[in-house]
Scaffold this motif. Structure first.
Motif, PDB file in Angstrom:
ATOM      1  N   GLU A 271       0.822  -1.245  -0.007  1.00 57.52           N
ATOM      2  CA  GLU A 271      -0.007   0.059   0.225  1.00 57.52           C
ATOM      3  C   GLU A 271       0.902   1.337  -0.034  1.00 57.52           C
ATOM      4  O   GLU A 271       0.532   2.149  -0.626  1.00 57.52           O
ATOM      5  N   ASP A 272       2.055   1.247   0.809  1.00 59.35           N
ATOM      6  CA  ASP A 272       2.792   2.443   0.568  1.00 59.35           C
ATOM      7  C   ASP A 272       3.387   2.970  -0.756  1.00 59.35           C
ATOM      8  O   ASP A 272       3.367   4.155  -0.994  1.00 59.35           O
ATOM      9  N   TYR A 273       3.334   1.854  -1.533  1.00 59.10           N
ATOM     10  CA  TYR A 273       3.952   2.138  -3.009  1.00 59.10           C
ATOM     11  C   TYR A 273       2.806   2.335  -3.848  1.00 59.10           C
ATOM     12  O   TYR A 273       2.707   3.200  -4.860  1.00 59.10           O
ATOM     13  N   LEU A 274       1.598   1.813  -3.829  1.00 62.00           N
ATOM     14  CA  LEU A 274       0.416   1.952  -4.347  1.00 62.00           C
ATOM     15  C   LEU A 274      -0.129   3.480  -4.174  1.00 62.00           C
ATOM     16  O   LEU A 274      -0.570   3.985  -5.426  1.00 62.00           O
ATOM     17  N   GLN A 275      -0.063   4.034  -3.220  1.00 63.99           N
ATOM     18  CA  GLN A 275      -0.322   5.375  -2.917  1.00 63.99           C
ATOM     19  C   GLN A 275       0.474   6.300  -3.657  1.00 63.99           C
ATOM     20  O   GLN A 275       0.026   7.474  -3.762  1.00 63.99           O
ATOM     21  N   ALA A 276       1.770   5.773  -3.849  1.00 57.49           N
ATOM     22  CA  ALA A 276       2.768   6.862  -4.636  1.00 57.49           C
ATOM     23  C   ALA A 276       2.779   6.910  -5.969  1.00 57.49           C
ATOM     24  O   ALA A 276       3.284   7.485  -6.640  1.00 57.49           O
ATOM     25  N   ALA A 277       1.924   5.735  -6.428  1.00 52.36           N
ATOM     26  CA  ALA A 277       1.989   5.637  -8.019  1.00 52.36           C
ATOM     27  C   ALA A 277       0.872   6.644  -8.763  1.00 52.36           C
ATOM     28  O   ALA A 277      -0.158   7.097  -8.206  1.00 52.36           O
ATOM     29  N   ASP A 278       1.115   6.965  -9.932  1.00 53.49           N
ATOM     30  CA  ASP A 278       0.186   7.766 -10.853  1.00 53.49           C
ATOM     31  C   ASP A 278      -0.494   6.894 -11.949  1.00 53.49           C
ATOM     32  O   ASP A 278      -1.481   7.163 -12.365  1.00 53.49           O
ATOM     33  N   GLY A 321      -9.745   2.632 -16.810  1.00 57.21           N
ATOM     34  CA  GLY A 321      -8.376   2.212 -17.137  1.00 57.21           C
ATOM     35  C   GLY A 321      -8.096   2.263 -18.772  1.00 57.21           C
ATOM     36  O   GLY A 321      -9.421   2.346 -19.394  1.00 57.21           O
ATOM     37  N   MET A 322      -7.235   1.722 -19.253  1.00 55.03           N
ATOM     38  CA  MET A 322      -7.096   1.483 -20.680  1.00 55.03           C
ATOM     39  C   MET A 322      -6.778   0.112 -21.224  1.00 55.03           C
ATOM     40  O   MET A 322      -5.833  -0.456 -20.471  1.00 55.03           O
ATOM     41  N   LEU A 323      -7.575  -0.557 -21.983  1.00 57.21           N
ATOM     42  CA  LEU A 323      -7.134  -1.785 -22.474  1.00 57.21           C
ATOM     43  C   LEU A 323      -6.463  -1.820 -24.078  1.00 57.21           C
ATOM     44  O   LEU A 323      -6.877  -1.030 -24.866  1.00 57.21           O
ATOM     45  N   VAL A 324      -5.275  -2.511 -24.238  1.00 61.02           N
ATOM     46  CA  VAL A 324      -4.585  -2.367 -25.356  1.00 61.02           C
ATOM     47  C   VAL A 324      -4.460  -3.904 -25.919  1.00 61.02           C
ATOM     48  O   VAL A 324      -4.249  -4.802 -25.158  1.00 61.02           O
ATOM     49  N   ASP A 338      -0.264   9.339 -23.834  1.00 65.90           N
ATOM     50  CA  ASP A 338      -1.502  10.134 -23.327  1.00 65.90           C
ATOM     51  C   ASP A 338      -1.974  10.386 -22.244  1.00 65.90           C
ATOM     52  O   ASP A 338      -2.140  11.521 -21.862  1.00 65.90           O
ATOM     53  N   LEU A 339      -1.755   9.399 -21.270  1.00 64.10           N
ATOM     54  CA  LEU A 339      -2.019   9.656 -19.909  1.00 64.10           C
ATOM     55  C   LEU A 339      -0.870  10.438 -19.191  1.00 64.10           C
ATOM     56  O   LEU A 339      -1.468  11.192 -18.346  1.00 64.10           O
ATOM     57  N   LEU A 340       0.301  10.299 -19.348  1.00 63.06           N
ATOM     58  CA  LEU A 340       1.286  10.955 -18.666  1.00 63.06           C
ATOM     59  C   LEU A 340       1.108  12.389 -18.971  1.00 63.06           C
ATOM     60  O   LEU A 340       1.413  13.310 -18.154  1.00 63.06           O
ATOM     61  N   ARG A 341       0.692  12.841 -20.413  1.00 67.19           N
ATOM     62  CA  ARG A 341       0.626  14.241 -20.716  1.00 67.19           C
ATOM     63  C   ARG A 341      -0.592  14.886 -20.271  1.00 67.19           C
ATOM     64  O   ARG A 341      -1.030  15.920 -20.573  1.00 67.19           O
ATOM     65  N   ALA A 344      -5.617  15.499 -16.296  1.00 66.59           N
ATOM     66  CA  ALA A 344      -7.139  15.725 -16.009  1.00 66.59           C
ATOM     67  C   ALA A 344      -7.693  14.259 -16.197  1.00 66.59           C
ATOM     68  O   ALA A 344      -8.381  13.418 -15.636  1.00 66.59           O
ATOM     69  N   ARG A 345      -7.329  13.699 -17.329  1.00 64.61           N
ATOM     70  CA  ARG A 345      -7.885  12.570 -17.780  1.00 64.61           C
ATOM     71  C   ARG A 345      -7.174  11.330 -17.078  1.00 64.61           C
ATOM     72  O   ARG A 345      -7.990  10.565 -16.605  1.00 64.61           O
ATOM     73  N   ARG A 346      -6.077  11.533 -16.277  1.00 66.13           N
ATOM     74  CA  ARG A 346      -5.324  10.381 -15.521  1.00 66.13           C
ATOM     75  C   ARG A 346      -6.242  10.375 -14.303  1.00 66.13           C
ATOM     76  O   ARG A 346      -6.600   9.514 -13.540  1.00 66.13           O
ATOM     77  N   ALA A 347      -6.773  11.636 -13.911  1.00 69.23           N
ATOM     78  CA  ALA A 347      -7.371  11.767 -12.471  1.00 69.23           C
ATOM     79  C   ALA A 347      -8.734  11.262 -12.715  1.00 69.23           C
ATOM     80  O   ALA A 347      -9.190  10.656 -11.847  1.00 69.23           O
TER      81      ALA A 347
END
Ligand code: GMT
Length: 393
Positions: A271-278, A321-324, A338-341, A344-347
């Motif tokens: 959980e420590d790392y999950l909360q830090a992830a984008d 999420g995104m399926l590829v 796309d999501l890195l840039r 708002a979409r990420r959030a």
């Protein structure tokens, strides 16, 4: 409901203790069942990795394995079956719930047949993935798995896709209960800022990958995808490796990812790392569910993942999420870029992911489904095994 229907159950649970989704799920289920008043006995060669210690009604019984000189390969199935029979008898177990068919389901049905009829526990087998998709296709295992399923009082799978595969691959015509996986996040032990500092991350976005790095997870595609990500956006790939990462260090160097990839092995407080992830990335070739995606969803972290197996039951494409399509590093990289840039979409995806996780895959939604299954199985008449069609006709 009569009193016997709501009385606490006495359960034997079996799983792999290593860092794998089936063991993690079984450990969480055992802890939840014990917290709900049931008596839960884990049996196995090692205490499961994420099984909490010192909880009331939660027990672990080790199986000792003797490496007799005559054996070229040590045997686990027989001592496991004997221990299961002993624990069932000593504690009056109602039911054995085995996670991952091989060899646990075979050991459980053997244990049951060693006991007097009046005290035989029921057997519930939960298929997790490669017990069907890989071992089920192996002629050395398939008939034994089919037989163990035929002799189980109930069968569950962690996704509808795995139920379909089980019917197809193992010719299983028994009813299958689909019970999706759940996750019950513990509070992180450190703040997001503390974890990012430990990782040496400052303003970079964190792309997370968590898995045991087995070949089906396709760590090769994971790293190839990272190598295609833009250099003008600050990002780091944090890999939480359930097994040693050493075999992949050469690929990291060859792809010039040395300053982008951060690895932590066998972390206890995920959980420590999950909360830090984008963002999270999963390039698996097959996946019956993918617990790693769900764990990230609980922390509003959306995933880019292969459209394979049961993953579309976890992620609603372009919503949570995104399926590829599987196998194309450029496609995973395009979706991630796309999501890195686009914060708002990420959030928005992250919010939808968290909402879906809580509504569909929380302990409070899923654990009662197992309890209802146990009670149904316990109330049903014992199976007539002599009427079974043989696995090898
Ligand atoms: O089937 C496996 O590869 C083993 C298993 C494990 O113990 O890691 O993984 C499976 O079970 C998980 C828990 O139910 C699922 O989240 C994984 O998707 C599934 N893995 C595969 O299907 C490859």
């Amino acid at each position: 409901m009569c009193a016997a229907d709501s009385a606490p159950l006495k359960l034997g649970l079996v799983c792999y203790p290593s860092v794998g989704g089936s063991g993690i799920l079984a450990s969480a289920l055992g802890a939840e069942l014990a917290a709900r008043g049931h008596e839960v006995h884990f049996v196995g060669y090692e205490r499961p990795f994420r099984l909490p210690l010192d909880r009331p009604r939660l027990f672990f019984h080790p199986v000792s394995i003797n490496d007799y000189g005559l054996f070229k390969y040590p045997d686990y199935t027989l001592p496991l079956s004997v221990k299961l029979a002993e624990v069932s008898r000593a504690h009056g177990l109602d039911l054995l719930h085995v996670h991952y068919a091989v060899p646990h389901a075979t050991a459980a049905i053997l244990a049951r047949s060693m006991l007097p009829r009046a005290i035989r526990p029921r057997v519930v087998t939960t298929l997790h993935g490669t017990d069907t998709t890989l071992l089920g296709r192996d002629p050395g295992y398939g008939p034994a798995i089919s037989h163990a399923l035929a002799c189980s009082d109930a069968i569950t799978t962690v996704s509808a896709d795995l139920a379909r595969e089980t019917r197809r691959v193992l010719h299983c015509d028994r009813p299958i209960d689909v019970i999706h996986n759940f996750f019950d996040p513990r509070p992180p032990t450190r703040s997001r800022a503390e974890v990012r500092a430990e990782l040496g991350v400052t303003d970079e976005l964190i792309i997370l990958h968590s898995s045991n790095l087995r070949p089906v997870k396709r760590p090769d595609l994971l790293l190839q995808t990272a190598a295609l990500l833009p250099s003008d956006v600050p990002w780091k790939l944090v890999i939480l490796a359930g097994e040693s990462f050493a075999p992949f260090c050469a690929a990291v160097e060859a792809l010039r990812l040395g300053d982008r990839v951060i690895v932590r092995e066998k972390v206890r407080h995920i959980e420590d790392y999950l909360q830090a992830a984008d963002l999270a990335l999963f390039t698996s070739q097959t996946e019956s569910f993918c617990l790693g995606i769900l764990e990230a969803m609980f922390f509003a972290c959306p995933s880019v993942a292969s459209r394979v197996g049961g993953i579309p039951e976890v992620i609603v494409d372009e919503v949570s999420g995104m399926l590829v399509p599987f196998g194309e590093p450029a496609a995973y990289a395009a979706a991630l870029t796309d999501l890195l840039r686009d914060p708002a979409r990420r959030a928005a995806l992250g919010r939808a992911a968290e909402q879906r996780a809580r509504e569909c895959f929380s302990a409070d939604v899923i654990v009662p489904r197992y309890e209802a299954l146990y009670r149904r199985v316990r109330a049903a008449a014992p199976m007539d095994f002599d009427s079974l069609s043989p696995a090898i006709p």
